[in-house]
Design a protein around this motif. Sequence first.
Motif, mmCIF file in Angstrom:
data_model
loop_
_atom_site.group_PDB
_atom_site.id
_atom_site.type_symbol
_atom_site.label_atom_id
_atom_site.label_comp_id
_atom_site.label_asym_id
_atom_site.label_seq_id
_atom_site.Cartn_x
_atom_site.Cartn_y
_atom_site.Cartn_z
ATOM 1 N N LEU A 1 19.950 37.576 19.345
ATOM 2 C CA LEU A 1 19.336 37.444 18.183
ATOM 3 C C LEU A 1 19.738 37.298 16.767
ATOM 4 O O LEU A 1 20.242 36.352 15.740
ATOM 5 C CB LEU A 1 18.442 38.792 17.971
ATOM 6 C CG LEU A 1 17.387 38.982 16.490
ATOM 7 C CD1 LEU A 1 16.422 37.916 15.690
ATOM 8 C CD2 LEU A 1 17.227 39.951 16.758
ATOM 9 N N GLN A 2 21.519 37.251 16.631
ATOM 10 C CA GLN A 2 22.060 37.741 15.897
ATOM 11 C C GLN A 2 23.095 36.264 16.269
ATOM 12 O O GLN A 2 23.155 35.700 15.050
ATOM 13 C CB GLN A 2 23.449 38.741 16.575
ATOM 14 C CG GLN A 2 23.175 39.929 15.604
ATOM 15 C CD GLN A 2 23.735 40.648 16.885
ATOM 16 O OE1 GLN A 2 25.892 40.598 16.639
ATOM 17 N NE2 GLN A 2 24.002 42.109 17.368
ATOM 18 N N LEU A 3 23.105 35.526 16.825
ATOM 19 C CA LEU A 3 23.458 34.119 17.154
ATOM 20 C C LEU A 3 22.690 33.613 16.108
ATOM 21 O O LEU A 3 22.871 32.931 15.692
ATOM 22 C CB LEU A 3 23.572 34.142 18.705
ATOM 23 C CG LEU A 3 23.566 32.834 18.939
ATOM 24 C CD1 LEU A 3 25.154 31.995 18.734
ATOM 25 C CD2 LEU A 3 23.252 32.271 20.558
ATOM 26 N N SER B 1 28.795 24.410 19.518
ATOM 27 C CA SER B 1 28.812 23.993 21.012
ATOM 28 C C SER B 1 29.026 25.712 21.433
ATOM 29 O O SER B 1 29.575 26.223 20.694
ATOM 30 C CB SER B 1 30.255 24.121 20.389
ATOM 31 O OG SER B 1 30.592 22.673 20.208
ATOM 32 N N LEU B 2 29.443 26.040 22.891
ATOM 33 C CA LEU B 2 29.349 26.987 23.566
ATOM 34 C C LEU B 2 30.167 26.689 24.341
ATOM 35 O O LEU B 2 30.480 26.062 25.847
ATOM 36 C CB LEU B 2 27.950 27.278 23.481
ATOM 37 C CG LEU B 2 26.251 27.764 23.716
ATOM 38 C CD1 LEU B 2 25.049 27.236 24.726
ATOM 39 C CD2 LEU B 2 26.869 28.901 23.328
ATOM 40 N N LEU B 3 31.106 28.001 24.873
ATOM 41 C CA LEU B 3 31.687 28.761 25.853
ATOM 42 C C LEU B 3 31.131 29.781 26.569
ATOM 43 O O LEU B 3 31.187 30.701 25.905
ATOM 44 C CB LEU B 3 33.088 29.221 25.573
ATOM 45 C CG LEU B 3 34.080 30.013 26.679
ATOM 46 C CD1 LEU B 3 34.436 28.626 27.547
ATOM 47 C CD2 LEU B 3 35.058 30.042 26.279
ATOM 48 N N ARG C 1 18.864 27.702 24.036
ATOM 49 C CA ARG C 1 18.494 26.506 24.044
ATOM 50 C C ARG C 1 18.007 26.117 22.367
ATOM 51 O O ARG C 1 18.020 25.355 22.135
ATOM 52 C CB ARG C 1 17.335 26.421 24.875
ATOM 53 C CG ARG C 1 17.805 25.421 26.473
ATOM 54 C CD ARG C 1 16.273 25.135 26.945
ATOM 55 N NE ARG C 1 14.908 26.236 27.045
ATOM 56 C CZ ARG C 1 14.556 26.781 28.240
ATOM 57 N NH1 ARG C 1 15.804 26.784 28.898
ATOM 58 N NH2 ARG C 1 13.628 27.477 28.093
ATOM 59 N N GLU C 2 17.557 27.799 21.620
ATOM 60 C CA GLU C 2 16.859 27.434 20.854
ATOM 61 C C GLU C 2 18.073 26.829 19.357
ATOM 62 O O GLU C 2 18.449 26.470 18.791
ATOM 63 C CB GLU C 2 16.021 28.327 19.939
ATOM 64 C CG GLU C 2 15.573 28.161 18.523
ATOM 65 C CD GLU C 2 14.847 27.262 17.997
ATOM 66 O OE1 GLU C 2 14.502 27.230 16.928
ATOM 67 O OE2 GLU C 2 13.994 26.876 19.748
ATOM 68 N N PHE C 3 19.246 28.056 19.900
ATOM 69 C CA PHE C 3 20.764 27.519 18.966
ATOM 70 C C PHE C 3 21.263 26.522 19.617
ATOM 71 O O PHE C 3 21.329 25.973 18.414
ATOM 72 C CB PHE C 3 21.165 28.308 19.844
ATOM 73 C CG PHE C 3 22.984 28.351 19.132
ATOM 74 C CD1 PHE C 3 23.677 28.527 18.114
ATOM 75 C CD2 PHE C 3 23.949 28.197 20.245
ATOM 76 C CE1 PHE C 3 24.906 28.356 17.616
ATOM 77 C CE2 PHE C 3 25.616 27.513 19.921
ATOM 78 C CZ PHE C 3 25.485 28.342 18.000
#
Length: 253
Positions: A157-159, A198-200, A189-191
């Motif tokens: 949620l914070q993300l 980008s994600l790690l 997925r929404e993010f």
Amino acid sequence: MSEQLLDVRGLKVKADGKKILHGVDLTIGAGEVHVLMGPNGAGKSTLGNAIMGHPQYKVTDGQIFFKGQDVTGESVDKRAKMGMFYSFQNPIEVPGVTLFSFIRSAKEQVSGKRILYLQFRKELQEKMKILDMDPSYAERELNVGFSGGEKKKAEILQLLMLNPQFAILDETDSGLDVDAVRTVSEGVREFMKSGDKSLLIITHATRILEALHADKTHVLVNGKIIAEGDASMIDDINENGFEKYEQAAAQKD
């Protein structure tokens, strides 16, 4: 080829006086999903914390560049304002501060702007709905009395609310049941919908990856990235474990 977003060069890190990372190189482009795997104690969370600037993790050599700027010596809040985010493996409880107040304050700090109460509440409720969160959780103290799954949902949620350009998810899927993993995955997925985030992802279970396309996989053993490849490495590790990577690391040492 995507624009370079994060560039870690020759990173060496100590924590509690112990050398943990021994020269890590890592490059992540805009819009990419990278997966970091490795056996327990390899230094995965240390790398994530060092990238985010956690003061407990001391960089003894190497550099960290974000969006072309050297952030090696920058504080956590400066990195957050630049668009970096870290989702903790074990989210802490914050008595006396509601989830609503915490996220609103964080969003104002990151953006540098005052956020209207009603506007924020509406957006928060929309994001909570994506994560199948009871609206009443907004008024509960942050993570106090939350189950493991609820804590992880609060992190995602914070993300979604802070909407950074780059996020590190540390064991976000650990300890979650199938339904919770599915819900958290929907939030991730929404993010990623905009295409420029980008994600790690630091993970053991890899269940969260079923909903995402991994552009690159990195295997960390004994504080060094010992192998890199595409998403097919994840299936190999799930089937065969880390033994061959540990043997390769031992031979290099």
